[in-house]
Design a protein around this motif. Structure first.
Motif, PDB file in Angstrom:
ATOM      1  N   ARG A  50       0.829  -1.205   0.000  1.00  0.00           N
ATOM      2  CA  ARG A  50       0.000   0.000   0.000  1.00  0.00           C
ATOM      3  C   ARG A  50       0.863   1.255   0.000  1.00  0.00           C
ATOM      4  O   ARG A  50       0.562   2.234  -0.684  1.00  0.00           O
ATOM      5  CB  ARG A  50      -0.931   0.005   1.220  1.00  0.00           C
ATOM      6  N   ASP A  51       1.962   1.224   0.767  1.00  0.00           N
ATOM      7  CA  ASP A  51       2.840   2.393   0.829  1.00  0.00           C
ATOM      8  C   ASP A  51       3.529   2.642  -0.504  1.00  0.00           C
ATOM      9  O   ASP A  51       3.689   3.793  -0.928  1.00  0.00           O
ATOM     10  CB  ASP A  51       3.881   2.207   1.940  1.00  0.00           C
ATOM     11  N   LYS A  52       3.953   1.578  -1.187  1.00  0.00           N
ATOM     12  CA  LYS A  52       4.576   1.752  -2.498  1.00  0.00           C
ATOM     13  C   LYS A  52       3.588   2.366  -3.487  1.00  0.00           C
ATOM     14  O   LYS A  52       3.949   3.266  -4.272  1.00  0.00           O
ATOM     15  CB  LYS A  52       5.079   0.397  -3.022  1.00  0.00           C
ATOM     16  N   THR A  53       2.355   1.907  -3.439  1.00  0.00           N
ATOM     17  CA  THR A  53       1.331   2.461  -4.320  1.00  0.00           C
ATOM     18  C   THR A  53       1.076   3.924  -4.000  1.00  0.00           C
ATOM     19  O   THR A  53       0.926   4.754  -4.905  1.00  0.00           O
ATOM     20  CB  THR A  53       0.022   1.662  -4.173  1.00  0.00           C
ATOM     21  N   GLU A  54       1.056   4.244  -2.706  1.00  0.00           N
ATOM     22  CA  GLU A  54       0.838   5.632  -2.285  1.00  0.00           C
ATOM     23  C   GLU A  54       1.945   6.536  -2.803  1.00  0.00           C
ATOM     24  O   GLU A  54       1.689   7.640  -3.308  1.00  0.00           O
ATOM     25  CB  GLU A  54       0.765   5.693  -0.763  1.00  0.00           C
ATOM     26  N   LEU A  55       3.201   6.089  -2.701  1.00  0.00           N
ATOM     27  CA  LEU A  55       4.323   6.901  -3.175  1.00  0.00           C
ATOM     28  C   LEU A  55       4.255   7.104  -4.680  1.00  0.00           C
ATOM     29  O   LEU A  55       4.518   8.203  -5.181  1.00  0.00           O
ATOM     30  CB  LEU A  55       5.646   6.249  -2.784  1.00  0.00           C
ATOM     31  N   ARG A  56       3.909   6.061  -5.412  1.00  0.00           N
ATOM     32  CA  ARG A  56       3.804   6.196  -6.867  1.00  0.00           C
ATOM     33  C   ARG A  56       2.678   7.157  -7.239  1.00  0.00           C
ATOM     34  O   ARG A  56       2.795   7.942  -8.180  1.00  0.00           O
ATOM     35  CB  ARG A  56       3.596   4.830  -7.502  1.00  0.00           C
ATOM     36  N   ASP A  57       1.555   7.090  -6.482  1.00  0.00           N
ATOM     37  CA  ASP A  57       0.442   8.000  -6.745  1.00  0.00           C
ATOM     38  C   ASP A  57       0.828   9.449  -6.462  1.00  0.00           C
ATOM     39  O   ASP A  57       0.291  10.382  -7.078  1.00  0.00           O
ATOM     40  CB  ASP A  57      -0.772   7.625  -5.882  1.00  0.00           C
ATOM     41  N   LEU A  58       1.762   9.649  -5.524  1.00  0.00           N
ATOM     42  CA  LEU A  58       2.247  10.987  -5.214  1.00  0.00           C
ATOM     43  C   LEU A  58       3.294  11.472  -6.205  1.00  0.00           C
ATOM     44  O   LEU A  58       3.786  12.594  -6.094  1.00  0.00           O
ATOM     45  CB  LEU A  58       2.835  11.014  -3.802  1.00  0.00           C
ATOM     46  N   GLY A  59       3.657  10.630  -7.154  1.00  0.00           N
ATOM     47  CA  GLY A  59       4.642  11.014  -8.154  1.00  0.00           C
ATOM     48  C   GLY A  59       6.071  10.755  -7.752  1.00  0.00           C
ATOM     49  O   GLY A  59       6.997  11.266  -8.390  1.00  0.00           O
ATOM     50  N   ILE A  60       6.286   9.960  -6.710  1.00  0.00           N
ATOM     51  CA  ILE A  60       7.647   9.638  -6.264  1.00  0.00           C
ATOM     52  C   ILE A  60       8.077   8.352  -6.954  1.00  0.00           C
ATOM     53  O   ILE A  60       7.484   7.289  -6.740  1.00  0.00           O
ATOM     54  CB  ILE A  60       7.695   9.469  -4.733  1.00  0.00           C
ATOM     55  N   PRO A  61       9.109   8.394  -7.787  1.00  0.00           N
ATOM     56  CA  PRO A  61       9.495   7.225  -8.584  1.00  0.00           C
ATOM     57  C   PRO A  61      10.297   6.200  -7.776  1.00  0.00           C
ATOM     58  O   PRO A  61      11.363   6.511  -7.232  1.00  0.00           O
ATOM     59  CB  PRO A  61      10.353   7.836  -9.694  1.00  0.00           C
ATOM     60  N   LEU A  62       9.796   4.985  -7.693  1.00  0.00           N
ATOM     61  CA  LEU A  62      10.521   3.896  -7.045  1.00  0.00           C
ATOM     62  C   LEU A  62      11.266   3.098  -8.103  1.00  0.00           C
ATOM     63  O   LEU A  62      10.696   2.700  -9.125  1.00  0.00           O
ATOM     64  CB  LEU A  62       9.553   2.964  -6.303  1.00  0.00           C
ATOM     65  N   GLU A  63      12.536   2.890  -7.858  1.00  0.00           N
ATOM     66  CA  GLU A  63      13.364   2.126  -8.783  1.00  0.00           C
ATOM     67  C   GLU A  63      13.552   0.717  -8.214  1.00  0.00           C
ATOM     68  O   GLU A  63      13.907   0.558  -7.043  1.00  0.00           O
ATOM     69  CB  GLU A  63      14.716   2.810  -8.958  1.00  0.00           C
ATOM     70  N   VAL A  64      13.300  -0.291  -9.019  1.00  0.00           N
ATOM     71  CA  VAL A  64      13.408  -1.691  -8.589  1.00  0.00           C
ATOM     72  C   VAL A  64      14.620  -2.328  -9.266  1.00  0.00           C
ATOM     73  O   VAL A  64      14.820  -2.166 -10.472  1.00  0.00           O
ATOM     74  CB  VAL A  64      12.127  -2.486  -8.937  1.00  0.00           C
ATOM     75  N   GLY A  65      15.436  -3.044  -8.495  1.00  0.00           N
ATOM     76  CA  GLY A  65      16.603  -3.693  -9.069  1.00  0.00           C
ATOM     77  C   GLY A  65      17.345  -4.523  -8.052  1.00  0.00           C
ATOM     78  O   GLY A  65      16.881  -4.701  -6.908  1.00  0.00           O
ATOM     79  N   ARG A  66      18.506  -5.032  -8.445  1.00  0.00           N
ATOM     80  CA  ARG A  66      19.335  -5.851  -7.572  1.00  0.00           C
ATOM     81  C   ARG A  66      20.762  -5.321  -7.581  1.00  0.00           C
ATOM     82  O   ARG A  66      21.245  -4.819  -8.598  1.00  0.00           O
ATOM     83  CB  ARG A  66      19.306  -7.321  -8.012  1.00  0.00           C
ATOM     84  N   ASN A  67      21.433  -5.435  -6.442  1.00  0.00           N
ATOM     85  CA  ASN A  67      22.784  -4.897  -6.303  1.00  0.00           C
ATOM     86  C   ASN A  67      23.829  -5.741  -7.022  1.00  0.00           C
ATOM     87  O   ASN A  67      24.865  -5.241  -7.442  1.00  0.00           O
ATOM     88  CB  ASN A  67      23.150  -4.787  -4.815  1.00  0.00           C
ATOM     89  N   SER A  68      23.577  -7.038  -7.156  1.00  0.00           N
ATOM     90  CA  SER A  68      24.528  -7.935  -7.822  1.00  0.00           C
ATOM     91  C   SER A  68      23.779  -9.141  -8.360  1.00  0.00           C
ATOM     92  O   SER A  68      22.599  -9.360  -8.048  1.00  0.00           O
ATOM     93  CB  SER A  68      25.625  -8.385  -6.845  1.00  0.00           C
ATOM     94  N   VAL A  69      24.478  -9.913  -9.148  1.00  0.00           N
ATOM     95  CA  VAL A  69      23.865 -11.106  -9.729  1.00  0.00           C
ATOM     96  C   VAL A  69      23.600 -12.169  -8.671  1.00  0.00           C
ATOM     97  O   VAL A  69      22.858 -13.138  -8.916  1.00  0.00           O
ATOM     98  CB  VAL A  69      24.775 -11.690 -10.832  1.00  0.00           C
TER      99      VAL A  69
END
Length: 324
Positions: A50-69
């Motif tokens: 819910r918090d991730k959705t709230e941040l995206r709705d507020l226009g705050i871009p969340l970047e998803v990824g991994r630090n290493s293989v």
């Protein structure tokens, strides 16, 4: 939005914006205040989604990824290049409106939460970007203890009572107020509302509020009239008021030249075996003189009025406590 949820979202943004690495959901759960209260893993992940959705709705871009293989799960962060605003060209009236709004962010609660979140990140071993932009930026001091409870009362629509120190004559009276708003005028904060004792609108300077602000009645009973301009009301009634008063102080011999320049010697007296003069001086703003006089320490003792003497003593006791 509840206060707890708002604080959790601010902490989450601080966390993801201040780190260079991707943080997994489990790592975020252990770092960000508010998530550790979740009774189960399922409850945490529901809240986090819910918090991730709230941040995206507020226009705050969340970047998803991994630090290493070698990482097996995705992590999250907020890239500064996507978060920061570009150059904004504001008209003078627009800039003034933005500046006024920013003032409300300078509360001890918000700045304390921001610093605490960054400390927890570092303690948890997160590589915090030292140059990360501040979410909460101080513009105007709101150090008065009455600020937070009065602002909360305005938001809740609830009446309050408090002790108020009058400058002339120097005394403390109890006031009951239906608060309409808290505004800043020329570097000072005021609460505006309907004074039940006077039966009329009044404004009160927050630096003169003495003791605890107490709630009266139930929330939702106070409503601000639509035709009241709070800033204009303060400017016309309380913001320009000037009061003068004569105070009496004792000053040790050869000390406090700054006080002596403004005063007249009226008597001689020894205090605790130290010789000194009794002085009288006229102050236009006696209620703001406590900090100035307390700065002279034991070299200056306020004799009259008692309200000012008490205020100076409280400041000296507080400084002595911090020194210990």
């Amino acid at each position: 939005m509840s206060v707890a949820r708002a604080e959790r979202l601010v902490n989450l943004v601080l966390c993801l914006l201040s780190t260079r690495q991707y943080l997994s959901a489990d790592r975020i759960r252990g770092i960000v205040p508010g998530y550790s209260d979740a009774p189960t893993d399922e409850a945490f992940f529901r809240t986090f989604e819910r918090d991730k959705t709230e941040l995206r709705d507020l226009g705050i871009p969340l970047e998803v990824g991994r630090n290493s293989v070698f990482d097996t799960v995705d992590g999250y962060r907020i890239a500064r290049r996507d978060y920061e605003l570009g150059e904004i060209d504001l008209e003078p009236d627009e800039a003034a409106a933005v500046a006024l709004a920013v003032r409300l962010w300078d509360s001890p609660q918000l700045t304390g939460a921001a610093h605490g979140a960054l400390l927890k990140l570092r303690a948890a071993g997160v590589d915090v970007d030292q140059a990360a932009p501040a979410i909460v930026e101080s513009k105007v001091r709101t150090s008065e203890p009455a600020f937070a409870p009065l602002l909360a009362a305005v938001q809740d629509g609830q009446a309050v009572s408090f002790g108020y120190r009058k400058p002339s004559p120097a005394e403390v009276t109890d006031r009951v107020l239906d608060p309409w708003g808290v505004v800043s005028w020329r570097g000072r904060w005021y609460v505006v509302g309907h004074d039940r004792d006077r039966g009329a609108p009044r404004c009160f300077r927050l630096s003169r509020v003495v003791g605890e602000v107490r709630k009266v009645g139930k929330p939702g009973q106070v409503r601000r009239p639509e035709n009241v301009d709070l800033m204009q009301f303060v400017a016309n009634t309380g913001g320009e008021a000037v009061h003068s008063s004569t105070i009496r102080v004792w000053v040790a011999d050869g000390r406090a030249a700054g006080v002596r320049r403004r005063a007249t010697v009226v008597d001689r007296q020894d205090i605790d075996g130290v010789a000194g003069d009794v002085l009288e001086l006229e102050l236009r703003f006696p209620d703001t003189a406590a900090g100035w006089l307390a700065g002279y320490g034991a070299d200056v003792v306020v004799m009259e009025p008692e309200v000012l003497a008490k205020s100076v003593r409280e400041r000296l006791i507080a400084v002595a406590g911090e020194a210990r």
